[in-house]
Design an enzyme around this catalytic site. Structure first.
Site, PDB file in Angstrom:
ATOM      1  N   HIS A  22       0.998  -1.217  -0.101  1.00  0.00           N
ATOM      2  CA  HIS A  22       0.068  -0.067  -0.179  1.00  0.00           C
ATOM      3  C   HIS A  22       0.772   1.288  -0.011  1.00  0.00           C
ATOM      4  O   HIS A  22       0.515   2.062  -0.829  1.00  0.00           O
ATOM      5  CB  HIS A  22      -0.818   0.169   1.255  1.00  0.00           C
ATOM      6  N   LYS A  46     -17.560  -6.786   6.827  1.00  0.00           N
ATOM      7  CA  LYS A  46     -16.180  -7.434   6.554  1.00  0.00           C
ATOM      8  C   LYS A  46     -15.672  -8.014   7.687  1.00  0.00           C
ATOM      9  O   LYS A  46     -14.751  -8.831   7.429  1.00  0.00           O
ATOM     10  CB  LYS A  46     -15.144  -6.336   5.687  1.00  0.00           C
ATOM     11  N   ARG A  98      -2.882  -6.127  -8.528  1.00  0.00           N
ATOM     12  CA  ARG A  98      -1.893  -7.230  -8.380  1.00  0.00           C
ATOM     13  C   ARG A  98      -1.851  -8.135  -9.420  1.00  0.00           C
ATOM     14  O   ARG A  98      -1.374  -7.890 -10.557  1.00  0.00           O
ATOM     15  CB  ARG A  98      -1.831  -7.936  -7.143  1.00  0.00           C
ATOM     16  N   SER A 136      -3.097  -7.904   2.552  1.00  0.00           N
ATOM     17  CA  SER A 136      -3.526  -7.755   4.271  1.00  0.00           C
ATOM     18  C   SER A 136      -3.901  -9.323   4.726  1.00  0.00           C
ATOM     19  O   SER A 136      -3.566  -9.622   5.809  1.00  0.00           O
ATOM     20  CB  SER A 136      -4.430  -6.829   4.329  1.00  0.00           C
TER      21      SER A 136
HETATM   22  O1  PNS Z   1      -9.276  -2.878   0.730  1.00  0.00           O
HETATM   23  P1  PNS Z   1     -10.610  -3.610  -0.168  1.00  0.00           P
HETATM   24  O2  PNS Z   1     -11.512  -4.505   0.897  1.00  0.00           O
HETATM   25  O3  PNS Z   1     -10.717  -4.298  -1.293  1.00  0.00           O
HETATM   26  O4  PNS Z   1     -11.577  -2.291  -0.223  1.00  0.00           O
HETATM   27  C1  PNS Z   1     -12.918  -2.339  -0.919  1.00  0.00           C
HETATM   28  C2  PNS Z   1     -13.710  -0.834  -0.546  1.00  0.00           C
HETATM   29  C3  PNS Z   1     -13.623  -0.515   0.678  1.00  0.00           C
HETATM   30  C4  PNS Z   1     -12.843   0.044  -1.508  1.00  0.00           C
HETATM   31  C5  PNS Z   1     -15.197  -1.106  -1.234  1.00  0.00           C
HETATM   32  O5  PNS Z   1     -15.485  -2.372  -0.404  1.00  0.00           O
HETATM   33  C6  PNS Z   1     -15.978   0.127  -1.073  1.00  0.00           C
HETATM   34  O6  PNS Z   1     -15.769   1.125  -1.795  1.00  0.00           O
HETATM   35  N1  PNS Z   1     -16.719   0.039  -0.076  1.00  0.00           N
HETATM   36  C7  PNS Z   1     -17.538   0.980  -0.024  1.00  0.00           C
HETATM   37  C8  PNS Z   1     -19.350   0.797  -0.060  1.00  0.00           C
HETATM   38  C9  PNS Z   1     -19.459   1.118  -1.661  1.00  0.00           C
HETATM   39  O7  PNS Z   1     -19.303   2.252  -2.136  1.00  0.00           O
HETATM   40  N2  PNS Z   1     -19.936  -0.114  -2.476  1.00  0.00           N
HETATM   41  C10 PNS Z   1     -19.824   0.072  -3.931  1.00  0.00           C
HETATM   42  C11 PNS Z   1     -18.558   0.028  -4.533  1.00  0.00           C
HETATM   43  S1  PNS Z   1     -18.691  -1.412  -5.528  1.00  0.00           S
END
Ligand code: PNS
Length: 167
Positions: A22, A46, A98, A136
């Site tokens: 990151h 999550k 990735r 992570s």
């Molecule tokens: O590190 P991650 O868990 O892959 O991040 C995912 C994240 C937090 C970016 C995604 O789950 C997110 O944007 N969550 C907020 C809710 C949202 O807007 N969902 C619609 C996007 S598809």
């Protein structure tokens, strides 16, 4: 936090916890954007290992020696990412990519975000080759099983992982 007259990107994720992958992406994105907001999703569905406060604290600790702290903000958000991005005035959502296995999920997310709002563009940077195998999730798995992750995560994260799994 709204910033004007600068090109801001929101680097969104769970950051459970932040890794050197990151941080590498952040440094490279700072060559493109004026400011980056690291936005930690609360996302209760999550079930993260670290609480939101712990994740924010670990990010801040990892940035203590950063060369350009004034260009980085650390924040959290609830609800839709695109709504948060709009509130900040950012022009882009930043994500790391990735391997091919990341692509499907990222593509789905980028298209859904675009359906929800035409304003921000999602920008992907390829993860640095040194960090391509790190996530992570795998970091947590290794520490829980007694393995060493030195050099793969910031020192504060390594220490916190050890106290979490071997209190
Ligand atoms: O590190 P991650 O868990 O892959 O991040 C995912 C994240 C937090 C970016 C995604 O789950 C997110 O944007 N969550 C907020 C809710 C949202 O807007 N969902 C619609 C996007 S598809």
């Amino acid at each position: 936090m709204r910033m004007q007259d600068s090109r801001v990107a929101v680097y969104a994720g769970s950051f459970d916890p932040i890794t050197n992958g990151h941080l590498d992406l952040l440094d490279r994105a700072l060559k493109i954007f004026d400011n980056i907001i690291i936005a930690v999703a609360e996302n209760p569905a999550k079930k993260p290992l670290f609480t939101l406060d712990e994740r924010l604290e670990l990010i801040r600790a990892s940035l203590l020696t950063h060369a350009e702290p004034n260009r980085i903000q650390v924040d959290s958000f609830q609800g839709l990412l695109v709504d948060y991005v709009e509130r900040t005035g950012a022009v882009a959502i930043l994500r790391g990519l990735r391997a091919v296995s990341d692509f499907e999920y990222e593509f789905q997310m980028a298209l859904m975000n675009r359906k929800l709002s035409r304003k921000p563009e999602t920008m992907y940077l390829m993860t640095g080759a040194r960090w391509i195998y790190i996530s992570s999730r795998i970091i947590k798995e290794v520490v829980q099983a007694g393995g060493c992750v030195t050099g793969l995560v910031p020192e504060a994260v390594e220490h916190k992982l050890q106290t979490k799994f071997r209190p």
